[in-house]
Design a protein around this motif. Structure first.
Motif, PDB file in Angstrom:
ATOM      1  N   LEU A   4       0.798  -1.194   0.039  1.00 56.66           N
ATOM      2  CA  LEU A   4      -0.048  -0.096   0.442  1.00 56.66           C
ATOM      3  C   LEU A   4       1.178   1.448  -0.482  1.00 56.66           C
ATOM      4  CD1 LEU A   4      -2.669  -1.480   2.895  1.00 56.66           C
ATOM      5  CD2 LEU A   4      -2.655  -0.798   0.723  1.00 56.66           C
ATOM      6  N   SER A   5       0.534   2.051  -0.953  1.00 56.41           N
ATOM      7  CA  SER A   5       1.206   3.270  -0.792  1.00 56.41           C
ATOM      8  C   SER A   5       0.395   4.546   0.017  1.00 56.41           C
ATOM      9  CB  SER A   5       1.525   3.654  -2.197  1.00 56.41           C
ATOM     10  OG  SER A   5      -0.280   3.688  -3.033  1.00 56.41           O
ATOM     11  N   THR A   6      -0.509   4.175  -0.364  1.00 54.43           N
ATOM     12  CA  THR A   6      -1.258   5.354   1.336  1.00 54.43           C
ATOM     13  C   THR A   6      -2.490   4.581   2.191  1.00 54.43           C
ATOM     14  OG1 THR A   6      -3.434   5.678  -0.575  1.00 54.43           O
ATOM     15  CG2 THR A   6      -1.219   7.649  -0.658  1.00 54.43           C
ATOM     16  N   VAL A   7      -2.750   4.977   3.551  1.00 53.29           N
ATOM     17  CA  VAL A   7      -3.442   4.851   4.197  1.00 53.29           C
ATOM     18  C   VAL A   7      -4.163   5.702   4.781  1.00 53.29           C
ATOM     19  CG1 VAL A   7      -1.556   4.293   6.143  1.00 53.29           C
ATOM     20  CG2 VAL A   7      -3.760   3.175   6.442  1.00 53.29           C
ATOM     21  N   THR A   8      -4.626   5.556   5.408  1.00 56.27           N
ATOM     22  CA  THR A   8      -6.371   6.429   6.058  1.00 56.27           C
ATOM     23  C   THR A   8      -6.864   5.679   7.301  1.00 56.27           C
ATOM     24  OG1 THR A   8      -7.664   7.665   3.767  1.00 56.27           O
ATOM     25  CG2 THR A   8      -8.553   8.094   6.447  1.00 56.27           C
ATOM     26  N   VAL A   9      -6.307   6.722   8.924  1.00 57.35           N
ATOM     27  CA  VAL A   9      -5.891   6.633   9.814  1.00 57.35           C
ATOM     28  C   VAL A   9      -7.225   7.535  10.081  1.00 57.35           C
ATOM     29  CG1 VAL A   9      -4.722   6.029  11.993  1.00 57.35           C
ATOM     30  CG2 VAL A   9      -4.073   5.284   9.570  1.00 57.35           C
ATOM     31  N   SER A  10      -8.525   7.198  11.133  1.00 58.84           N
ATOM     32  CA  SER A  10      -9.167   7.593  12.230  1.00 58.84           C
ATOM     33  C   SER A  10      -8.339   8.279  13.205  1.00 58.84           C
ATOM     34  CB  SER A  10     -10.287   7.218  12.259  1.00 58.84           C
ATOM     35  OG  SER A  10     -11.341   6.487  11.104  1.00 58.84           O
ATOM     36  N   ILE A  11      -8.248   9.500  13.365  1.00 56.59           N
ATOM     37  CA  ILE A  11      -7.669   9.614  15.426  1.00 56.59           C
ATOM     38  C   ILE A  11      -8.432  10.740  15.742  1.00 56.59           C
ATOM     39  CG2 ILE A  11      -5.039  11.042  15.957  1.00 56.59           C
ATOM     40  CD1 ILE A  11      -3.618   9.852  13.784  1.00 56.59           C
ATOM     41  N   GLY A  12      -8.426  11.200  17.215  1.00 62.46           N
ATOM     42  CA  GLY A  12      -9.574  12.012  17.426  1.00 62.46           C
ATOM     43  C   GLY A  12      -9.114  13.319  17.659  1.00 62.46           C
ATOM     44  N   HIS A  13      -9.750  14.406  18.062  1.00 62.91           N
ATOM     45  CA  HIS A  13      -9.428  16.080  18.106  1.00 62.91           C
ATOM     46  C   HIS A  13      -8.513  15.639  19.007  1.00 62.91           C
ATOM     47  CE1 HIS A  13     -12.925  16.125  15.426  1.00 62.91           C
ATOM     48  NE2 HIS A  13     -12.976  17.702  15.107  1.00 62.91           N
ATOM     49  N   GLU A  70     -17.845  15.753  16.852  1.00 61.32           N
ATOM     50  CA  GLU A  70     -19.172  15.094  15.431  1.00 61.32           C
ATOM     51  C   GLU A  70     -18.881  13.826  14.406  1.00 61.32           C
ATOM     52  OE1 GLU A  70     -19.534  16.710  11.098  1.00 61.32           O
ATOM     53  OE2 GLU A  70     -20.301  17.657  12.028  1.00 61.32           O
ATOM     54  N   ARG A  71     -16.949  13.706  14.933  1.00 58.61           N
ATOM     55  CA  ARG A  71     -16.659  12.229  14.234  1.00 58.61           C
ATOM     56  C   ARG A  71     -14.958  12.234  14.045  1.00 58.61           C
ATOM     57  NH1 ARG A  71     -14.009  13.879   8.821  1.00 58.61           N
ATOM     58  NH2 ARG A  71     -15.318  15.737   7.571  1.00 58.61           N
ATOM     59  N   PRO A  72     -14.191  11.196  13.907  1.00 52.55           N
ATOM     60  CA  PRO A  72     -12.675  11.773  13.778  1.00 52.55           C
ATOM     61  C   PRO A  72     -12.510  12.095  12.983  1.00 52.55           C
ATOM     62  CG  PRO A  72     -13.386   9.616  13.899  1.00 52.55           C
ATOM     63  CD  PRO A  72     -14.418  10.184  13.992  1.00 52.55           C
ATOM     64  N   LEU A  73     -11.385  12.441  13.237  1.00 59.25           N
ATOM     65  CA  LEU A  73     -10.621  13.029  11.504  1.00 59.25           C
ATOM     66  C   LEU A  73      -9.462  11.765  10.681  1.00 59.25           C
ATOM     67  CD1 LEU A  73      -8.344  16.116  13.278  1.00 59.25           C
ATOM     68  CD2 LEU A  73     -10.837  15.588  12.195  1.00 59.25           C
ATOM     69  N   GLN A  74      -9.588  11.768   9.547  1.00 61.74           N
ATOM     70  CA  GLN A  74      -9.415  11.239   8.437  1.00 61.74           C
ATOM     71  C   GLN A  74      -8.207  11.534   7.871  1.00 61.74           C
ATOM     72  OE1 GLN A  74     -11.181   8.117   8.709  1.00 61.74           O
ATOM     73  NE2 GLN A  74     -12.549   9.022   9.543  1.00 61.74           N
ATOM     74  N   VAL A  75      -6.754  10.637   8.724  1.00 63.67           N
ATOM     75  CA  VAL A  75      -5.516  10.923   8.079  1.00 63.67           C
ATOM     76  C   VAL A  75      -5.067  10.660   7.232  1.00 63.67           C
ATOM     77  CG1 VAL A  75      -3.276  12.258   9.380  1.00 63.67           C
ATOM     78  CG2 VAL A  75      -5.088  12.395  10.860  1.00 63.67           C
ATOM     79  N   THR A  76      -4.755  11.589   5.514  1.00 67.19           N
ATOM     80  CA  THR A  76      -4.388  10.096   4.887  1.00 67.19           C
ATOM     81  C   THR A  76      -2.848  10.494   5.039  1.00 67.19           C
ATOM     82  OG1 THR A  76      -6.420  10.057   3.590  1.00 67.19           O
ATOM     83  CG2 THR A  76      -4.597   9.904   2.454  1.00 67.19           C
ATOM     84  N   LEU A  77      -2.064   9.064   5.141  1.00 63.91           N
ATOM     85  CA  LEU A  77      -0.610   9.663   5.207  1.00 63.91           C
ATOM     86  C   LEU A  77       0.102   8.460   3.857  1.00 63.91           C
ATOM     87  CD1 LEU A  77      -0.218   8.490   8.850  1.00 63.91           C
ATOM     88  CD2 LEU A  77       0.115  10.388   7.771  1.00 63.91           C
ATOM     89  N   ASP A  78       0.683   8.798   3.164  1.00 61.93           N
ATOM     90  CA  ASP A  78       1.639   8.488   2.145  1.00 61.93           C
ATOM     91  C   ASP A  78       2.886   7.450   3.399  1.00 61.93           C
ATOM     92  OD1 ASP A  78       3.034  10.806   2.488  1.00 61.93           O
ATOM     93  OD2 ASP A  78       3.142  11.403   0.336  1.00 61.93           O
ATOM     94  N   ALA A  79       4.063   7.433   2.332  1.00 65.87           N
ATOM     95  CA  ALA A  79       5.109   6.888   2.871  1.00 65.87           C
ATOM     96  C   ALA A  79       5.907   7.804   3.792  1.00 65.87           C
ATOM     97  CB  ALA A  79       6.277   6.162   1.313  1.00 65.87           C
ATOM     98  N   ASP A  80       6.130   9.521   3.264  1.00 66.03           N
ATOM     99  CA  ASP A  80       7.020  10.449   3.824  1.00 66.03           C
ATOM    100  C   ASP A  80       6.170  10.610   5.169  1.00 66.03           C
ATOM    101  OD1 ASP A  80       8.864  10.462   1.859  1.00 66.03           O
ATOM    102  OD2 ASP A  80       7.515  11.339   0.908  1.00 66.03           O
ATOM    103  N   GLY A  81       4.812  10.621   5.009  1.00 72.45           N
ATOM    104  CA  GLY A  81       3.946  11.523   6.254  1.00 72.45           C
ATOM    105  C   GLY A  81       3.914  10.301   6.834  1.00 72.45           C
ATOM    106  N   LEU A  82       4.045   9.040   7.273  1.00 72.60           N
ATOM    107  CA  LEU A  82       4.236   7.998   7.355  1.00 72.60           C
ATOM    108  C   LEU A  82       4.989   7.710   8.830  1.00 72.60           C
ATOM    109  CD1 LEU A  82       2.547   5.441   9.220  1.00 72.60           C
ATOM    110  CD2 LEU A  82       3.575   4.025   7.391  1.00 72.60           C
ATOM    111  N   ARG A  83       5.868   8.018   7.944  1.00 71.63           N
ATOM    112  CA  ARG A  83       7.691   8.047   8.579  1.00 71.63           C
ATOM    113  C   ARG A  83       7.575   9.298   9.057  1.00 71.63           C
ATOM    114  NH1 ARG A  83      10.672   7.819  11.164  1.00 71.63           N
ATOM    115  NH2 ARG A  83      12.722   7.561  11.394  1.00 71.63           N
TER     116      ARG A  83
END
Length: 375
Positions: A4-13, A70-83
């Motif tokens: 996978l080159s990107t992933v979306t993670v739900s994280i609270g405020h 209202e809802r968690p934040l959706q953080v989309t990460l690529d290889a650089d963002g995850l690192r």
């Protein structure tokens, strides 16, 4: 399987505001301090600056756009963002380990678990190392693993990482080398590096790079694969004629498992940890509970008896109180002692260490999804 080159993670405020943003801002401040001190902006520092500002801007924008609760934040990460996010969280984790006298940071632990339990092991991560470390420790170690590996999977992983490292070393003529590898490959390399006495600096880097939750997830995955293979071989030897039927059943199970995974990955991945251990046998749990009840009863009775000796009403004793005050104090102690004793015997030890005296006697432990004490 494609990584996978990107992933979306739900994280609270709260996790974003209290953990992620401050940690990323500290990394950016440190990068600017190095430049202000006259150190030339190297590719790695430029990577931190560019990736960090983009990630911080995205998180701040989401904090403004999504109302709290209202809802968690959706953080989309690529290889650089995850690192970069991993580096920021790991810096806080190591800082907390260095200050053992401070209370545990609950928000930090929740953020770590939310990230590392929801990111699949085939997610790519950008990895930076010094060129000298790559040529002197990483590549020689991978060559040794490739030659000495007894399992085809190990040989294949070593070959793939060796090709990636060699290509990165040849294409980048700087003091830092960047290449991309999956989380599973990095955890696999960390396990091999821990067994080597010739790659001590590489081992230190991997210890900081790979979170313990990732190591435990991969170890659990490997144990599950070994158990499945062992069960398959045992069934084949016991009934060779049913091999085709067993294969069909395994295929059906694999199809169902893939359907569950596809429902959540790659673009809608929410994930979860692999099983980190089987429940203990019922008899052992009952015996442990019996011991805990006996110990708890003795403690409560002992404290109550001590109170009756210390505080007496109108009779000869250590502390003589008026009858009305004695009755009020006796009633308070009879209510408070079970509560206080119950907290320090049942709740705190399980949250702190995952066990009570009875559980320890039978080698039982309560863990969360990351394999740690619940907290």
């Amino acid at each position: 399987m494609a990584r996978l080159s990107t992933v979306t993670v739900s994280i609270g405020h709260v996790e974003v505001a209290k953990i992620l943003l401050p940690a990323l801002e500290l990394l950016l401040v440190r990068a600017h301090e190095l430049i202000d001190d006259g150190i030339e902006e190297r590719p790695y520092m430029r990577w931190v600056r560019d990736t960090g500002y983009a990630l911080v801007a995205s998180l701040r924008q989401q904090l403004q756009d999504v109302p709290w609760g209202e809802r968690p934040l959706q953080v989309t990460l690529d290889a650089d963002g995850l690192r970069l996010l991993a580096a920021a969280i790991d810096a806080l984790r190591r800082q907390a380990q260095d200050h053992a006298d401070h209370p545990p940071n609950t928000a930090l632990e929740e953020t770590r678990q939310r990230l590392w339990l929801n990111v699949p092991l085939d997610m790519e991560m950008a990895w930076w190392l010094g060129s000298e470390l790559v040529s002197n420790e990483l590549i020689p170690l991978l060559r040794i693993i490739h030659v000495e590996a007894k399992r085809p999977d190990d040989e294949l992983s070593a070959k793939r990482l060796l090709q990636t490292a060699s290509a990165a070393l040849q294409t980048q003529h700087t003091d830092a080398v960047r290449f991309v590898a999956s989380l599973g490959e990095l955890a696999w390399l960390a396990r091999w590096t821990a067994q080597s006495t010739e790659a001590l600096r590489l081992q230190t880097v991997l210890d900081q790079l790979i979170d313990p939750i990732i190591r435990e997830r991969q170890a659990a995955q490997q144990r599950e694969i070994v158990q499945q293979k062992s069960s398959h071989h045992s069934t084949a030897r016991a009934n060779p004629t049913s091999e085709r039927a067993g294969s069909t059943g395994a295929s059906a199970r694999s199809t169902k498992r893939n359907q569950r995974e596809n429902a959540t990955s790659p673009h809608h991945f929410t994930g979860g940890a692999e099983s980190l251990g089987a429940p203990a046998p019922v008899l052992r749990r009952l015996l442990a509970a019996f011991i805990d009840l006996v110990v708890f009863g003795v403690l409560s009775s002992g404290i109550t008896a001590l109170g009756n000796v210390l505080f007496v009403g109108d009779a000869t004793g250590l502390i003589v109180l008026p009858a009305d005050m004695y009755h009020r104090l006796s009633g308070f102690l009879s209510s408070a002692v079970p509560l206080v004793t119950g907290y320090f015997y049942w709740i705190y030890p399980v949250g702190r260490w995952g066990s009570t005296l009875g559980k320890r006697a039978f080698s039982l432990k309560v863990v969360n999804a990351g394999g740690l004490a619940p907290g």
